[in-house]
Design a protein around this motif. Structure first.
Motif, PDB file in Angstrom:
ATOM      1  N   ALA A 160       0.761  -1.324   0.025  1.00  0.00           N
ATOM      2  CA  ALA A 160       0.048   0.052  -0.041  1.00  0.00           C
ATOM      3  C   ALA A 160       0.865   1.233  -0.108  1.00  0.00           C
ATOM      4  N   GLU A 161       1.980   1.307   0.761  1.00  0.00           N
ATOM      5  CA  GLU A 161       2.843   2.274   0.854  1.00  0.00           C
ATOM      6  C   GLU A 161       3.656   2.502  -0.394  1.00  0.00           C
ATOM      7  N   LYS A 164       1.251   3.791  -3.415  1.00  0.00           N
ATOM      8  CA  LYS A 164       0.116   4.865  -3.036  1.00  0.00           C
ATOM      9  C   LYS A 164       0.075   5.830  -4.368  1.00  0.00           C
ATOM     10  N   GLU A 165       1.195   6.060  -4.764  1.00  0.00           N
ATOM     11  CA  GLU A 165       1.208   7.248  -5.866  1.00  0.00           C
ATOM     12  C   GLU A 165       0.631   6.834  -7.194  1.00  0.00           C
ATOM     13  N   GLU A 167      -1.855   4.853  -6.952  1.00  0.00           N
ATOM     14  CA  GLU A 167      -3.322   4.806  -6.298  1.00  0.00           C
ATOM     15  C   GLU A 167      -4.034   3.458  -6.619  1.00  0.00           C
ATOM     16  N   ALA A 169      -4.849   0.439  -4.465  1.00  0.00           N
ATOM     17  CA  ALA A 169      -5.406   0.280  -2.877  1.00  0.00           C
ATOM     18  C   ALA A 169      -4.951  -1.277  -2.604  1.00  0.00           C
ATOM     19  N   ASN A 211     -11.893   0.413  -0.996  1.00  0.00           N
ATOM     20  CA  ASN A 211     -10.599   1.132  -1.690  1.00  0.00           C
ATOM     21  C   ASN A 211     -11.089   2.942  -1.561  1.00  0.00           C
ATOM     22  N   ASN A 215      -6.697   2.122   2.685  1.00  0.00           N
ATOM     23  CA  ASN A 215      -5.802   1.798   2.088  1.00  0.00           C
ATOM     24  C   ASN A 215      -4.714   1.340   2.974  1.00  0.00           C
TER      25      ASN A 215
END
Length: 226
Positions: A160-161, A164-165, A167, A169, A211, A215
């Protein structure tokens, strides 16, 4: 209409999920070693692939199908699971490896292969267990299974980290007891409060909308405490 990939669809929750998504108009790629149950259902929205997710060469079949037919995946549900119930001193390294190959390495491999096909707004849902939650009630005999379910929770938090950019989830549902064949095999005398179909309904709805709200989260889906 979404393109949905589900692992572990020969029985239990995965089988019910595949039928439910198909019934509601979504395209389903159902992955399991045994394809006969869903082939018998014969729904126009369900494509079945015989895949052992513990084998990287098998997982490539999934990539090939998506490249040739879909081009993108909106939802991935990592549902396949392996459970061995043995006293800790009887568990071998091979037992641990067998469980981790499906519950952790297989999840990682299929997710990695599908990353290029996951667009902005897509959702990866991994099915874990309350046994993988720190502080939850633990059951003797499940050292390999529950520790693997803890590992996959951390894996999802990291992904998730990392994504994340883009998007994408990643969320985990840590399930309590559900009356499935796997539960019956491990604990023949135990009766769970929820059926596979009831849990499939919850996972279906969460996969489509969760989602928007979550997230990198682990949701405990259990009617009991701890």
């Amino acid at each position: 209409m979404k393109n949905v990939v589900i692992t572990g669809t020969s029985r239990g929750i995965g089988f019910e999920l595949a039928k439910l998504f198909a019934k509601n108009g979504h395209q389903v790629l159902a992955i399991s070693r045994n394809t006969k149950p869903l082939e018998t259902v014969n729904h126009k929205n369900i494509s079945v692939l015989s895949v052992d997710i513990s084998k990287n060469t098998d997982v490539k079949k999934v990539t090939n199908f998506i490249e040739q037919n879909w081009k993108q995946v909106d939802i991935l549900i990592n549902n396949a699971g392996k459970l061995i119930n043995k006293p800790f001193t009887e568990l071998t390294s091979d037992d641990f490896l067998e469980v981790y190959k499906v519950n952790v390495f297989g999840v990682a491999q299929i997710t990695k292969n599908l990353i290029p096909f996951l667009p902005k707004g897509s959702h990866v849902v991994t099915i874990s267990s309350m046994g993988g939650i720190q502080g939850s009630m633990k059951f003797p005999g499940l050292a390999a299974y529950s520790s693997s379910k803890g590992a996959v929770i951390t894996l999802s938090e990291l992904l998730a980290e990392e994504y994340k950019e883009q998007e994408i989830a990643f969320n985990v549902l840590a399930l309590g007891a559900v009356q499935t064949e796997m539960l019956e095999e491990a604990f023949p005398d135990y009766k769970a409060p929820l059926s596979a179909a009831e849990m499939a309904n919850y996972i279906h709805d969460f996969s489509l909308t969760g989602n928007k709200f979550y997230n990198g989260k682990v949701l405990e889906v259990s009617s009991s405490t701890p």
